[in-house]
Motif scaffolding. Sequence first.
Motif, PDB file in Angstrom:
ATOM      1  N   PRO A 118       2.655 -11.721  12.123  1.00 24.17           N
ATOM      2  CA  PRO A 118       3.384 -13.290  11.928  1.00 24.17           C
ATOM      3  C   PRO A 118       2.620 -14.005  10.675  1.00 24.17           C
ATOM      4  O   PRO A 118       3.237 -14.703   9.999  1.00 24.17           O
ATOM      5  N   GLU A 119       1.361 -13.518  10.296  1.00 22.07           N
ATOM      6  CA  GLU A 119       0.800 -14.256   9.035  1.00 22.07           C
ATOM      7  C   GLU A 119       1.323 -13.663   7.691  1.00 22.07           C
ATOM      8  O   GLU A 119       1.634 -14.265   6.987  1.00 22.07           O
ATOM      9  N   GLY A 120       1.615 -12.298   7.851  1.00 24.91           N
ATOM     10  CA  GLY A 120       2.213 -11.728   6.886  1.00 24.91           C
ATOM     11  C   GLY A 120       3.667 -12.449   6.181  1.00 24.91           C
ATOM     12  O   GLY A 120       3.845 -12.462   4.930  1.00 24.91           O
ATOM     13  N   HIS A 121       4.117 -12.765   7.220  1.00 22.51           N
ATOM     14  CA  HIS A 121       5.515 -13.580   6.979  1.00 22.51           C
ATOM     15  C   HIS A 121       5.375 -14.665   6.094  1.00 22.51           C
ATOM     16  O   HIS A 121       6.382 -15.239   5.277  1.00 22.51           O
ATOM     17  N   LEU A 170      -4.835 -15.922   2.202  1.00 22.47           N
ATOM     18  CA  LEU A 170      -4.034 -15.376   3.188  1.00 22.47           C
ATOM     19  C   LEU A 170      -3.700 -13.810   2.839  1.00 22.47           C
ATOM     20  O   LEU A 170      -4.205 -12.914   4.020  1.00 22.47           O
ATOM     21  N   LEU A 171      -3.681 -13.345   1.769  1.00 20.70           N
ATOM     22  CA  LEU A 171      -3.855 -12.128   1.450  1.00 20.70           C
ATOM     23  C   LEU A 171      -4.951 -11.056   1.665  1.00 20.70           C
ATOM     24  O   LEU A 171      -4.705 -10.228   2.300  1.00 20.70           O
ATOM     25  N   ALA A 172      -6.070 -11.706   1.525  1.00 19.71           N
ATOM     26  CA  ALA A 172      -7.420 -11.239   1.867  1.00 19.71           C
ATOM     27  C   ALA A 172      -7.562 -11.120   3.360  1.00 19.71           C
ATOM     28  O   ALA A 172      -8.027  -9.929   3.822  1.00 19.71           O
ATOM     29  N   LYS A 173      -7.034 -12.087   4.192  1.00 22.89           N
ATOM     30  CA  LYS A 173      -7.150 -12.011   5.349  1.00 22.89           C
ATOM     31  C   LYS A 173      -6.390 -11.108   5.954  1.00 22.89           C
ATOM     32  O   LYS A 173      -6.867 -10.270   6.984  1.00 22.89           O
ATOM     33  N   VAL A 174      -5.141 -10.813   5.698  1.00 23.55           N
ATOM     34  CA  VAL A 174      -4.070  -9.952   6.107  1.00 23.55           C
ATOM     35  C   VAL A 174      -4.600  -8.590   5.804  1.00 23.55           C
ATOM     36  O   VAL A 174      -4.682  -7.763   6.692  1.00 23.55           O
ATOM     37  N   GLN A 175      -5.223  -8.320   4.730  1.00 29.43           N
ATOM     38  CA  GLN A 175      -5.819  -6.829   4.425  1.00 29.43           C
ATOM     39  C   GLN A 175      -6.920  -6.677   5.361  1.00 29.43           C
ATOM     40  O   GLN A 175      -7.155  -5.601   5.882  1.00 29.43           O
ATOM     41  N   ASP A 176      -7.846  -7.717   5.837  1.00 31.55           N
ATOM     42  CA  ASP A 176      -8.859  -7.606   6.696  1.00 31.55           C
ATOM     43  C   ASP A 176      -8.286  -7.092   7.954  1.00 31.55           C
ATOM     44  O   ASP A 176      -9.139  -5.969   8.425  1.00 31.55           O
ATOM     45  N   GLU A 177      -7.334  -7.748   8.511  1.00 29.77           N
ATOM     46  CA  GLU A 177      -7.006  -7.314   9.734  1.00 29.77           C
ATOM     47  C   GLU A 177      -6.414  -6.036   9.805  1.00 29.77           C
ATOM     48  O   GLU A 177      -6.851  -5.082  10.634  1.00 29.77           O
ATOM     49  N   ALA A 178      -5.802  -5.262   8.517  1.00 27.86           N
ATOM     50  CA  ALA A 178      -5.543  -3.702   8.353  1.00 27.86           C
ATOM     51  C   ALA A 178      -6.883  -2.972   8.430  1.00 27.86           C
ATOM     52  O   ALA A 178      -6.941  -2.058   9.121  1.00 27.86           O
ATOM     53  N   GLY A 179      -7.759  -3.569   7.814  1.00 29.02           N
ATOM     54  CA  GLY A 179      -9.091  -2.903   7.885  1.00 29.02           C
ATOM     55  C   GLY A 179      -9.734  -2.703   9.253  1.00 29.02           C
ATOM     56  O   GLY A 179     -10.215  -1.802   9.594  1.00 29.02           O
ATOM     57  N   HIS A 180      -9.590  -3.914  10.030  1.00 23.55           N
ATOM     58  CA  HIS A 180     -10.128  -3.791  11.466  1.00 23.55           C
ATOM     59  C   HIS A 180      -9.459  -2.810  12.259  1.00 23.55           C
ATOM     60  O   HIS A 180      -9.859  -2.110  12.899  1.00 23.55           O
ATOM     61  N   GLY A 181      -7.891  -2.833  11.950  1.00 27.12           N
ATOM     62  CA  GLY A 181      -7.301  -1.711  12.756  1.00 27.12           C
ATOM     63  C   GLY A 181      -7.913  -0.403  12.409  1.00 27.12           C
ATOM     64  O   GLY A 181      -7.873   0.523  13.167  1.00 27.12           O
ATOM     65  N   LEU A 182      -8.221  -0.241  10.970  1.00 20.22           N
ATOM     66  CA  LEU A 182      -8.620   1.060  10.930  1.00 20.22           C
ATOM     67  C   LEU A 182      -9.912   1.565  11.153  1.00 20.22           C
ATOM     68  O   LEU A 182     -10.384   2.892  11.828  1.00 20.22           O
ATOM     69  N   TYR A 183     -11.063   0.595  11.332  1.00 19.29           N
ATOM     70  CA  TYR A 183     -12.180   0.786  11.821  1.00 19.29           C
ATOM     71  C   TYR A 183     -11.865   1.405  13.476  1.00 19.29           C
ATOM     72  O   TYR A 183     -12.841   1.768  13.791  1.00 19.29           O
ATOM     73  N   THR A 223       5.772 -17.475  13.663  1.00 17.85           N
ATOM     74  CA  THR A 223       5.089 -18.597  13.133  1.00 17.85           C
ATOM     75  C   THR A 223       6.192 -19.422  12.301  1.00 17.85           C
ATOM     76  O   THR A 223       6.647 -18.983  11.212  1.00 17.85           O
ATOM     77  N   LEU A 224       6.399 -20.653  12.770  1.00 15.31           N
ATOM     78  CA  LEU A 224       7.536 -21.353  12.240  1.00 15.31           C
ATOM     79  C   LEU A 224       7.250 -22.142  11.119  1.00 15.31           C
ATOM     80  O   LEU A 224       8.063 -22.625  10.435  1.00 15.31           O
ATOM     81  N   SER A 225       5.967 -22.333  10.845  1.00 14.51           N
ATOM     82  CA  SER A 225       5.730 -23.619   9.987  1.00 14.51           C
ATOM     83  C   SER A 225       4.548 -22.868   9.021  1.00 14.51           C
ATOM     84  O   SER A 225       3.564 -22.177   9.945  1.00 14.51           O
ATOM     85  N   TRP A 226       4.031 -23.419   8.111  1.00 16.09           N
ATOM     86  CA  TRP A 226       2.842 -23.297   7.370  1.00 16.09           C
ATOM     87  C   TRP A 226       1.546 -23.428   8.100  1.00 16.09           C
ATOM     88  O   TRP A 226       0.569 -22.953   8.063  1.00 16.09           O
ATOM     89  N   ALA A 227       1.714 -24.636   8.868  1.00 13.06           N
ATOM     90  CA  ALA A 227       0.712 -24.951   9.754  1.00 13.06           C
ATOM     91  C   ALA A 227       0.295 -24.092  10.686  1.00 13.06           C
ATOM     92  O   ALA A 227      -0.886 -24.044  11.420  1.00 13.06           O
TER      93      ALA A 227
END
Length: 342
Positions: free
Chosen positions: A66-69, A83-96, A130-134
């Motif tokens: 939803p955020e990657g969008h 946002l890029l850093a946050k989405v990368q963090d989520e990938a890291g969480h998945g890997l741990y 995720t319909l808007s930037w908000a």
Amino acid sequence: MYTQSMDTSAAERGGPEDPGLQRRFDARIDAGDFIEAKDWMPGDYRKTLLRQISQHAHSEFVGMLPEGHWIARAPTLKRKAILLAKVQDEAGHGLYLYAAAETLGQSRDQMLAALHSGRAKYSSIFNYPTLSWADVGTIGWLVDGAAIMNQVPICRCSYGPYARAMIRICREESFHQRQGFDSLLTMMQGGSAAQREMVQDAVNRWWWPCLMMFGPPDDQSPNSAQGMRWGIKRVSNDELRQKFVDAAVVQAKVLGVSLPDPDLHWNEARQHWDFGAIDWAEFWQVVGGDGPCNQERLAARVKAWNDGAWVREAALAHARRQQAPAPARRQQGQEDISEVTA
Ligand code: BYC
């Protein structure tokens, strides 16, 4: 290929029929000790952990969508970098988390196959659009806020590899929550009327699904009693939901948004905020695969898996070559060179 510790033979020696092992396990749980990957554990404890940790890992992976969008649509360079850093963090969480689950004897490929075939669950919250930037800021503030509320107690979970993975995850989630709040505050305090309306609309849409994230009410939660007994769950679904509501009401006032619940009232006797009835029919519909974005989310994960097949094949070929004895490696290298120069 990715497995860290599939050798569960020591842990599986002895079974529930061995009362000594069961007694020692129970005593360690009661004493608040960590259970480690190679320790003996009841089969159902292992199964419950695998279920919860793999669902959690899947949630982190699907949660990137939803955020990657919005990465390519972020309004400024600063917001895009965050946002890029946050989405990368989520990938890291998945890997741990996949790594923690692998210590219980299931490979990552098996877990992903369960996700891709629709057999495994992931958090209901990621089946909303995720319909808007908000929405990006609101996910940070409310979704990550709910996630932290749920996940901080898991840092004290009885299974060591899961508890340790959660420590770093919670620190990063805390940054995620703050960046979301900051993004919304910027729009609410310095933005136009249209931006303020956009924030309020996003909060209206995400509030109730966030309350559902904590799972069904305690008296309808089939896994809670045993999860609490084993120290996998430290705080109940309803207690966490209440703590989240109490925190969010105060934060909403600072932001200047209203929460879409006419029954939200301070209860002096309970010293908590009362809130309205949650639509559990909607929750079960989404969990059952029929939410607004379930099909889209699953299709995106399956596509990513299929698109990555060549990377997995190349990594396997490289690993096979590294494992080959030195003379064979030299010969293989020469063959490769003659192929290139032929
Ligand atoms: N969505 O007996 P219950 C994140 C299922 S990632 C879907 O209470 P339990 C983030 C439950 O699995 C957030 N299903 O179960 C990432 C069970 O079905 P099964 C993810 C749900 O395990 C990226 C059935 O309902 N967090 O924050 O005792 C970007 C009955 O429930 C949900 C975690 O995974 C749901 N919301 O308690 C941003 C935390 N709720 O499995 C943010 C770890 C319940 O029997 N997990 N179900 O078929 C947990 O703490 C617990 O597993 C739960 C559920 C509290 C979720």
